[in-house]
Design a protein around this motif. Structure first.
Motif, PDB file in Angstrom:
ATOM      1  N   MET A 163       4.141  -3.553  -1.591  1.00 26.64           N
ATOM      2  CA  MET A 163       3.705  -4.662  -0.741  1.00 26.64           C
ATOM      3  C   MET A 163       3.903  -4.317   0.737  1.00 26.64           C
ATOM      4  O   MET A 163       3.031  -4.574   1.566  1.00 26.64           O
ATOM      5  CB  MET A 163       4.474  -5.935  -1.083  1.00 26.64           C
ATOM      6  CG  MET A 163       4.021  -7.177  -0.347  1.00 26.64           C
ATOM      7  SD  MET A 163       4.841  -7.585   1.211  1.00 26.64           S
ATOM      8  CE  MET A 163       6.529  -7.676   0.784  1.00 26.64           C
ATOM      9  N   PHE A 164       5.031  -3.715   1.066  1.00 26.02           N
ATOM     10  CA  PHE A 164       5.299  -3.297   2.434  1.00 26.02           C
ATOM     11  C   PHE A 164       4.247  -2.294   2.916  1.00 26.02           C
ATOM     12  O   PHE A 164       3.734  -2.408   4.032  1.00 26.02           O
ATOM     13  CB  PHE A 164       6.706  -2.690   2.526  1.00 26.02           C
ATOM     14  CG  PHE A 164       7.002  -2.042   3.837  1.00 26.02           C
ATOM     15  CD1 PHE A 164       7.215  -2.800   4.977  1.00 26.02           C
ATOM     16  CD2 PHE A 164       7.058  -0.662   3.944  1.00 26.02           C
ATOM     17  CE1 PHE A 164       7.485  -2.201   6.200  1.00 26.02           C
ATOM     18  CE2 PHE A 164       7.324  -0.047   5.158  1.00 26.02           C
ATOM     19  CZ  PHE A 164       7.537  -0.827   6.291  1.00 26.02           C
ATOM     20  N   LEU A 165       3.902  -1.325   2.072  1.00 28.02           N
ATOM     21  CA  LEU A 165       2.882  -0.343   2.448  1.00 28.02           C
ATOM     22  C   LEU A 165       1.511  -0.994   2.613  1.00 28.02           C
ATOM     23  O   LEU A 165       0.742  -0.606   3.499  1.00 28.02           O
ATOM     24  CB  LEU A 165       2.812   0.775   1.405  1.00 28.02           C
ATOM     25  CG  LEU A 165       3.971   1.751   1.398  1.00 28.02           C
ATOM     26  CD1 LEU A 165       3.795   2.781   0.291  1.00 28.02           C
ATOM     27  CD2 LEU A 165       4.111   2.446   2.741  1.00 28.02           C
ATOM     28  N   PHE A 166       1.204  -1.987   1.786  1.00 27.55           N
ATOM     29  CA  PHE A 166      -0.064  -2.711   1.891  1.00 27.55           C
ATOM     30  C   PHE A 166      -0.160  -3.409   3.255  1.00 27.55           C
ATOM     31  O   PHE A 166      -1.168  -3.291   3.959  1.00 27.55           O
ATOM     32  CB  PHE A 166      -0.158  -3.710   0.739  1.00 27.55           C
ATOM     33  CG  PHE A 166      -1.458  -4.445   0.598  1.00 27.55           C
ATOM     34  CD1 PHE A 166      -2.659  -3.902   1.001  1.00 27.55           C
ATOM     35  CD2 PHE A 166      -1.478  -5.689   0.004  1.00 27.55           C
ATOM     36  CE1 PHE A 166      -3.858  -4.590   0.841  1.00 27.55           C
ATOM     37  CE2 PHE A 166      -2.658  -6.391  -0.158  1.00 27.55           C
ATOM     38  CZ  PHE A 166      -3.853  -5.840   0.261  1.00 27.55           C
ATOM     39  N   VAL A 167       0.898  -4.087   3.642  1.00 27.74           N
ATOM     40  CA  VAL A 167       0.914  -4.774   4.942  1.00 27.74           C
ATOM     41  C   VAL A 167       0.883  -3.747   6.077  1.00 27.74           C
ATOM     42  O   VAL A 167       0.128  -3.888   7.041  1.00 27.74           O
ATOM     43  CB  VAL A 167       2.159  -5.679   5.067  1.00 27.74           C
ATOM     44  CG1 VAL A 167       2.266  -6.280   6.458  1.00 27.74           C
ATOM     45  CG2 VAL A 167       2.131  -6.787   4.024  1.00 27.74           C
TER      46      VAL A 167
END
Length: 141
Positions: free
Chosen positions: A48-52
């Protein structure tokens, strides 16, 4: 001259879509975190962090796209694709959790899935628009 304005228009639409998607994603990150807290998967928070993060990097790279700079256009297209790919990975984690976790209340996870799909669509559309714009520029030369 009309073609130049048309290209600028396509670029502007693509840049606005990227900006709206990246900023909305940052603002509504709580949708993901609420869903992630319910999951038993330990890597999902990092995904999720990488997506953001990829969305924000795409936003910053899209500010470098101009009529005369084709490398920035290609880089932004690649970042759009990477962002969509990371979103697809996160959606896959969500769907696996919905299928396998018996104790999971899926309502919040479905909300995160739809949110991710909407963001992925915006980034994909932006990438396609930039690709069309880049192809037009090369055929005009």
């Amino acid at each position: 001259m009309r073609e130049l304005k048309e290209n600028i228009h396509i670029q502007t639409v693509a840049k606005l879509l990227i900006a709206v998607a990246a900023i909305a994603h940052l603002i509504f990150t709580y949708v993901h975190t609420s869903a992630l807290l319910l999951l038993e998967n330990q890597i999902c928070g990092f995904i999720m962090f990488l997506f953001v993060l990829l969305g924000l990097v795409t936003l910053f790279e899209s500010t470098q796209v101009h009529v005369s700079r084709s490398f920035a256009g290609y880089a932004t297209i690649a970042l759009c694709a990477a962002t969509v790919g990371m979103g697809a990975d996160l959606v896959s984690i969500y769907q696996t959790a919905i299928r396998t976790q018996n104790s999971l209340e899926p309502a919040m996870v479905y909300k995160a899935v739809w949110f991710s799909l909407a963001l992925m669509a915006m980034f994909a559309l932006s990438g396609v628009l930039l690709l069309i714009d880049t192809c037009r520029k090369h055929t005009e030369r």
